[in-house]
Write a protein that holds these residues in place. Sequence first.
Motif, PDB file in Angstrom:
ATOM      1  N   MET A  37      -0.920  -9.242  -5.969  1.00 21.27           N
ATOM      2  CA  MET A  37       0.170  -8.329  -6.315  1.00 21.27           C
ATOM      3  C   MET A  37      -0.375  -7.089  -7.011  1.00 21.27           C
ATOM      4  O   MET A  37       0.058  -5.969  -6.724  1.00 21.27           O
ATOM      5  N   SER A  38      -1.331  -7.272  -7.918  1.00 22.29           N
ATOM      6  CA  SER A  38      -1.921  -6.130  -8.633  1.00 22.29           C
ATOM      7  C   SER A  38      -2.533  -5.135  -7.666  1.00 22.29           C
ATOM      8  O   SER A  38      -2.333  -3.925  -7.790  1.00 22.29           O
ATOM      9  N   TYR A  39      -3.298  -5.636  -6.720  1.00 20.74           N
ATOM     10  CA  TYR A  39      -3.950  -4.772  -5.745  1.00 20.74           C
ATOM     11  C   TYR A  39      -2.918  -4.035  -4.899  1.00 20.74           C
ATOM     12  O   TYR A  39      -3.023  -2.831  -4.686  1.00 20.74           O
ATOM     13  N   ASP A  40      -1.922  -4.766  -4.431  1.00 23.31           N
ATOM     14  CA  ASP A  40      -0.887  -4.141  -3.599  1.00 23.31           C
ATOM     15  C   ASP A  40      -0.158  -3.035  -4.351  1.00 23.31           C
ATOM     16  O   ASP A  40       0.074  -1.960  -3.807  1.00 23.31           O
ATOM     17  N   LEU A  41       0.200  -3.281  -5.607  1.00 24.03           N
ATOM     18  CA  LEU A  41       0.903  -2.275  -6.398  1.00 24.03           C
ATOM     19  C   LEU A  41       0.027  -1.054  -6.664  1.00 24.03           C
ATOM     20  O   LEU A  41       0.461   0.081  -6.497  1.00 24.03           O
ATOM     21  N   HIS A  42      -1.209  -1.306  -7.083  1.00 21.87           N
ATOM     22  CA  HIS A  42      -2.071  -0.208  -7.525  1.00 21.87           C
ATOM     23  C   HIS A  42      -2.735   0.546  -6.386  1.00 21.87           C
ATOM     24  O   HIS A  42      -2.797   1.775  -6.390  1.00 21.87           O
ATOM     25  N   GLU A  43      -3.236  -0.175  -5.416  1.00 21.32           N
ATOM     26  CA  GLU A  43      -4.019   0.451  -4.350  1.00 21.32           C
ATOM     27  C   GLU A  43      -3.198   0.837  -3.121  1.00 21.32           C
ATOM     28  O   GLU A  43      -3.484   1.831  -2.466  1.00 21.32           O
ATOM     29  N   LYS A  44      -2.193   0.039  -2.805  1.00 31.01           N
ATOM     30  CA  LYS A  44      -1.419   0.285  -1.584  1.00 31.01           C
ATOM     31  C   LYS A  44      -0.023   0.833  -1.847  1.00 31.01           C
ATOM     32  O   LYS A  44       0.664   1.229  -0.920  1.00 31.01           O
ATOM     33  N   TRP A  45       0.404   0.802  -3.112  1.00 25.74           N
ATOM     34  CA  TRP A  45       1.759   1.222  -3.493  1.00 25.74           C
ATOM     35  C   TRP A  45       2.807   0.410  -2.743  1.00 25.74           C
ATOM     36  O   TRP A  45       3.795   0.918  -2.239  1.00 25.74           O
ATOM     37  N   ILE A  46       2.559  -0.884  -2.651  1.00 28.09           N
ATOM     38  CA  ILE A  46       3.467  -1.791  -1.934  1.00 28.09           C
ATOM     39  C   ILE A  46       3.918  -2.896  -2.880  1.00 28.09           C
ATOM     40  O   ILE A  46       3.112  -3.479  -3.601  1.00 28.09           O
ATOM     41  N   PHE A  47       5.210  -3.173  -2.869  1.00 29.29           N
ATOM     42  CA  PHE A  47       5.734  -4.345  -3.566  1.00 29.29           C
ATOM     43  C   PHE A  47       5.725  -5.485  -2.554  1.00 29.29           C
ATOM     44  O   PHE A  47       6.532  -5.517  -1.625  1.00 29.29           O
TER      45      PHE A  47
END
Length: 111
Positions: free
Chosen positions: A24-34
């Motif tokens: 989740m951290s990677y998706d939020l920070h790197e991909k801007w995806i929830f």
Amino acid sequence: MSNREINDAYEVLERNYKCMENSMSYDLHEKWIFSETHFWEFYDSVIALAKETQARGADTQTAMEITFVYQHFLKEIIYHFDKQDESCLKHFPKNYCLYNGVKTLALRRNL
């Protein structure tokens, strides 16, 4: 709870704590995806780790890592609401109030 489930929960926590891919951290920070999948994966891992901690006693390091990850999530989501921030979360739930504590757990279990 089996050792395998606990080890999996620690792995999920570590991926989020270190902002590694498939978290989740990677998706939020790197991909801007929830990512709803990664959200629930993290949520379930925290529940498992909390139960494990109740069974064997306090684990300060784990508690600190969970707190750090929650702070990271909160910052990323707050940035989403800042009109001056260039990032915009994709797939952010329209009814994000459903993603909180007891209400969330009850909804997931259809209580």
